[in-house]
Write an enzyme that holds these catalytic residues in place. Structure first.
Site, mmCIF file in Angstrom:
data_model
loop_
_atom_site.group_PDB
_atom_site.id
_atom_site.type_symbol
_atom_site.label_atom_id
_atom_site.label_comp_id
_atom_site.label_asym_id
_atom_site.label_seq_id
_atom_site.Cartn_x
_atom_site.Cartn_y
_atom_site.Cartn_z
ATOM 1 N N ARG A 1 0.803 -1.224 0.000
ATOM 2 C CA ARG A 1 0.000 0.000 0.000
ATOM 3 C C ARG A 1 0.831 1.267 0.000
ATOM 4 O O ARG A 1 0.580 2.186 -0.785
ATOM 5 C CB ARG A 1 -0.897 0.062 1.253
ATOM 6 C CG ARG A 1 -2.167 -0.699 1.142
ATOM 7 C CD ARG A 1 -2.551 -1.227 2.498
ATOM 8 N NE ARG A 1 -1.613 -2.275 2.847
ATOM 9 C CZ ARG A 1 -1.780 -3.538 2.484
ATOM 10 N NH1 ARG A 1 -2.847 -3.910 1.848
ATOM 11 N NH2 ARG A 1 -0.871 -4.449 2.789
ATOM 12 N N THR A 2 1.791 1.335 0.913
ATOM 13 C CA THR A 2 2.508 2.606 1.067
ATOM 14 C C THR A 2 3.272 2.922 -0.210
ATOM 15 O O THR A 2 3.196 4.024 -0.749
ATOM 16 C CB THR A 2 3.452 2.527 2.287
ATOM 17 O OG1 THR A 2 2.672 2.161 3.419
ATOM 18 C CG2 THR A 2 4.132 3.843 2.540
ATOM 19 N N LYS B 1 25.966 -5.082 -1.171
ATOM 20 C CA LYS B 1 27.424 -4.950 -1.278
ATOM 21 C C LYS B 1 28.006 -4.226 -0.075
ATOM 22 O O LYS B 1 29.191 -3.936 -0.046
ATOM 23 C CB LYS B 1 27.775 -4.175 -2.556
ATOM 24 C CG LYS B 1 27.297 -4.836 -3.840
ATOM 25 C CD LYS B 1 27.721 -4.000 -5.043
ATOM 26 C CE LYS B 1 27.091 -4.516 -6.326
ATOM 27 N NZ LYS B 1 27.285 -3.549 -7.431
ATOM 28 N N ARG C 1 11.470 3.592 3.664
ATOM 29 C CA ARG C 1 11.054 2.612 4.686
ATOM 30 C C ARG C 1 12.277 1.779 5.038
ATOM 31 O O ARG C 1 12.995 1.310 4.142
ATOM 32 C CB ARG C 1 9.930 1.723 4.179
ATOM 33 C CG ARG C 1 9.646 0.559 5.132
ATOM 34 C CD ARG C 1 8.407 -0.202 4.780
ATOM 35 N NE ARG C 1 7.216 0.583 5.059
ATOM 36 C CZ ARG C 1 5.972 0.129 4.922
ATOM 37 N NH1 ARG C 1 5.773 -1.114 4.523
ATOM 38 N NH2 ARG C 1 4.930 0.885 5.192
ATOM 39 N N HIS D 1 5.257 6.109 11.451
ATOM 40 C CA HIS D 1 4.766 5.964 10.081
ATOM 41 C C HIS D 1 3.773 7.112 9.832
ATOM 42 O O HIS D 1 2.565 6.899 9.731
ATOM 43 C CB HIS D 1 4.087 4.599 9.947
ATOM 44 C CG HIS D 1 3.777 4.161 8.541
ATOM 45 N ND1 HIS D 1 3.921 4.989 7.435
ATOM 46 C CD2 HIS D 1 3.314 2.974 8.066
ATOM 47 C CE1 HIS D 1 3.547 4.318 6.355
ATOM 48 N NE2 HIS D 1 3.185 3.092 6.707
HETATM 49 C C1 NCD Z 1 1.762 -1.030 8.255
HETATM 50 C C2 NCD Z 1 3.271 -0.884 8.392
HETATM 51 O O1 NCD Z 1 4.028 -1.160 7.469
HETATM 52 O O2 NCD Z 1 3.649 -0.417 9.466
HETATM 53 N N1 NCD Z 1 1.356 -1.204 6.950
HETATM 54 C C3 NCD Z 1 1.103 -0.108 6.157
HETATM 55 O O3 NCD Z 1 1.959 0.700 5.900
HETATM 56 N N2 NCD Z 1 -0.150 0.059 5.719
HETATM 57 C C4 NCD Z 1 1.166 -2.002 9.204
HETATM 58 C C5 NCD Z 1 1.665 -3.420 9.229
HETATM 59 O O4 NCD Z 1 2.589 -3.799 8.529
HETATM 60 O O5 NCD Z 1 1.079 -4.189 10.005
#
Ligand code: NCD
Length: 304
Positions: free
Chosen positions: A53-54, A82, A103, A131
Site C-alpha cells: 500500500r505505502t 554490497k 522505509r 509511520h
Molecule cells: C503497516 C506498516 O508497514 O507499518 N502497513 C502499512 O503501511 N499500511 C502495518 C503493518 O505492517 O502491520
C-alpha cells in the site's frame, strides 16, 4: 505546513494536520482528473522492507500529480547487499529524485537519512518507530466518518511494535479524543509513547480486553501482531491469535462503529466483518492516494 521532511507525527500540529486533510479533500473530489501540479516531479522510492500500500500509493500519488517515480527495488537487488551505508544510498538518490520516501527496519533511519540530503525525506516506516503518512490517511478516514473532535477511539493489537499506532496516538493528542489502548500486557504501548501522550495532556486508558470499552467507541483501529519485530518466535506464538474480532463481536458495539486497520491483516479481523457497514479499511487504504498527493504537494511547495 512548514516542514522540510516528514519524520514523525509529533512534528504535526493540529493546524498542519487540518491543512493537509483539507487539501486531500480537494484532491479526492477530483481524483479522476490529472492534477498535473508537478509535471517533471521524480519521486524516489527507497523501501528496505516489504510494502504494498505505502509504496504503490506514493507511486500513484506522484503519477497523478503529473510526475514519475524511480524505485530502488528490493534490498536483495540493490547495492545494499554490497555493504553500502544508508547515508551513501540516500546521498546518491537525492541526485536522481526531488523527494525520497524511505522505509527501513531500523528506528531512527529516516531521521538519519534526512540529515544527509537536501531533498524532502518522508518516513514510510522506521522499524517499530513511526509511520506519519499512514497517520494522515488514518485521520482523513476518521474525519470523513466522524469528524475529529469529541471522539472515542480504541486502538487494539500490537501497540508495542506497531509504528502506525505510535504515530496515530501522537497525532490524536492534538484533538479532543479519548484514546483507549487494548493489548496483551506484553504488547503495551512503549513507555516513551505513554510519556509523550501524558505530556501532551491526552486522555488515555489502557485495557487488556475489548469488551468493557467496545460500547463507548466511535472508531476501533485494529493492528497486526508485528511478527517480524519479535526477537523470539516463541514470544510471538504466545500472543498470536489473540484479539481477533468478527461480525458477532461487533454486534455488541455501537451501530455506527467504524473499524479501521492499516493492513495487511492476518487473522485479527474475520472476513465476515468485510460485509458489515463497520468495515472501513479498504476505503482507508484508498484514501492513501489523495492524502499522499496533498502531502507531496505541500512538502514540495515548502522546498521551493
Ligand atoms: C503497516 C506498516 O508497514 O507499518 N502497513 C502499512 O503501511 N499500511 C502495518 C503493518 O505492517 O502491520
Amino acid at each position: 505546513m512548514r516542514h522540510d521532511h516528514l519524520i514523525s507525527a509529533a512534528q504535526l500540529s493540529r493546524s498542519d494536520i487540518e491543512t493537509v486533510l483539507d487539501r486531500a479533500g480537494e484532491v479526492a473530489n477530483d481524483l479522476g482528473a490529472s492534477r498535473d501540479s508537478h509535471p517533471g516531479l521524480v519521486l524516489g522510492l527507497c523501501f528496505f522492507e516489504p510494502s504494498t500500500r505505502t509504496k504503490m500509493s506514493f507511486d500513484a500519488a506522484a503519477k497523478r500529480l503529473g510526475g514519475s517515480t524511480i524505485d530502488m527495488g528490493s534490498v536483495e537487488s540493490s547495492s545494499v547487499t554490497k555493504g553500502e551505508s544508508l547515508a551513501d544510498t540516500v546521498r546518491v538518490i537525492e541526485g536522481y529524485a526531488d523527494a525520497i520516501v524511505l522505509r527501513h527496519p531500523s528506528e531512527g533511519a529516516a531521521k538519519l537519512a534526512s540529515e544527509f540530503v537536501h531533498v524532502p525525506v518522508i518516513n514510510a516506516g522506521d522499524g517499530a518507530g513511526q509511520h506519519p503518512s499512514q497517520t494522515l490517511l488514518d485521520l482523513y478516514t476518521i474525519r470523513e466518518e466522524h469528524g475529529l473532535d469529541d471522539l472515542t477511539v480504541g486502538i487494539m493489537g500490537d501497540l508495542k511494535y506497531g509504528r502506525t499506532v505510535h504515530s496515530l496516538a501522537s497525532a490524536l493528542a492534538n484533538f479532543e479524543v479519548r484514546q483507549h489502548f487494548i493489548s496483551p500486557e506484553s504488547l503495551r504501548l512503549p513507555r516513551s509513547v505513554r510519556f509523550d501522550l501524558h505530556e501532551a495532556g491526552a486522555q488515555v486508558r489502557e485495557h487488556t480486553d475489548l469488551e468493557p470499552v467496545l460500547s463507548e467507541l466511535d472508531v476501533l483501529y485494529v493492528t497486526r501482531i508485528q511478527r517480524e519485530r519479535f526477537p523470539d518466535e516463541t514470544e510471538y506464538r504466545a500472543v498470536a491469535g489473540e484479539y481477533q474480532i468478527d461480525a458477532e463481536t461487533l454486534a455488541a458495539g455501537p451501530d455506527d462503529l467504524t473499524v479501521m486497520h492499516p493492513l495487511p491483516r492476518v487473522d485479527e479481523i474475520a472476513p465476515d466483518v468485510d460485509e458489515t457497514d463497520h468495515a472501513s479499511y479498504f476505503q482507508q487504504a484508498h484514501n492513501g492516494v489523495p492524502v499522499r498527493m496533498a502531502l507531496l504537494e505541500m512538502l514540495l511547495e515548502n522546498h521551493g
